[in-house]
Design a protein around this motif. Structure first.
Motif: not given
Length: 276
Positions: A196-197, A200, A202-204, A213
């Motif tokens: 799920l991360a 997220i 990728e967007v950030l 990470s």
């Protein structure tokens, strides 16, 4: 247009049934079978995911907040029907993980093969540059493999982690197979969280190899199993939270050491091949 089929025998097992029966007395399949429509498919998917005590969402929710309680009820108390099958859950999570990695390529897309300016000055000799490029290529292959086979990495981690927990807690009565089941439950949520991360991050625009990470990865791999075992043994043979964290840290260390040795062996084999 046929809306439903009233059966005189069960379509699934062939058992004779009366027209008033809602379900087969032998296999429990409904005696009134609807033809497939988009509405029925949507209902079936929703029902499968959210239905009663065996839902995937309920297992995921319970594991997220009380993994030790779930494991205790499933392993020790034998409440197998209460929860969605953990091995099926793991397979579903691994499928989702594979989808995320194959879609976003979070590891290999951030890897650069080009040496830095300082490295370039040190690689003034063709032989040195060739050795550097060969090593980087092998490193890229290792990372590409871990990205491509993310599900295999997770599956191989489970028996290693379970072995360390079994070794450290062997006097508490759980056998190795029971620790395996426990770690299937734990790694399912850890893998789900990591998957799920990915979008997220990728967007950030955060690299999967970056410090945030790594904090998320190792924080979940150490903290979450520690929480699970701490909760579990509260019902069984209590341990301190520090003891749970220590064993969890050791388990992650052993797993990382195993993978590091495998990677070093692979890199060394490549170097030997280059010298031939």
């Amino acid at each position: 247009m046929v809306q439903s089929v009233a059966t005189k025998t069960c379509s699934n097992c062939g058992t004779p049934v009366e027209s008033s029966f809602a379900h087969c007395p032998r296999c429990a399949q409904s005696t009134h079978l609807h033809r497939f429509t988009l509405g029925h498919l949507a209902h079936d998917v929703f029902h499968a995911v959210t239905h009663a005590d065996k839902s995937i969402l309920k297992l995921a929710r319970d594991l997220a907040i009380r993994p030790g309680v779930v494991a205790y009820e499933y392993i020790i108390q034998g409440k197998r029907k209460k929860y969605f099958n953990p091995f099926t859950f793991l397979l579903l999570v691994l499928g989702f993980t594979l989808l995320m990695y194959s879609t976003f390529h979070p590891i290999t897309k951030t890897l650069s093969m080009k040496p830095s300016q300082e490295q370039s000055r040190m690689l003034d000799m063709p032989e040195k540059r060739q050795a550097y490029e060969a090593a980087m290529q092998r490193n890229k292959e290792v990372l590409a493999f871990s990205e491509r086979q993310a599900k295999l990495v997770t599956v191989t981690a489970i028996p290693i982690l379970a072995f360390v927990f079994w070794l450290c807690f062997r006097k508490r009565g759980l056998n190795y197979a029971e620790h395996l089941v426990f770690n299937v439950l734990l790694m399912s949520i850890i893998s789900l969280l990591g998957s799920l991360a990915i979008p997220i991050f990728e967007v950030l625009n955060i690299s999967m190899l970056s410090t945030p990470s790594m904090i998320l990865l190792y924080g979940s791999m150490i903290g979450y199993p520690a929480l699970g075992y701490y909760q579990f043994f509260r019902f069984y043979k209590p341990i301190s939270i520090a003891g749970a964290v220590g064993v969890s840290l050791l388990a992650v260390f052993v797993y990382n050491l195993t993978t590091m040795l495998a990677t070093i062996g692979y890199m060394a084999w490549g170097a030997v091949q280059l010298l031939k």
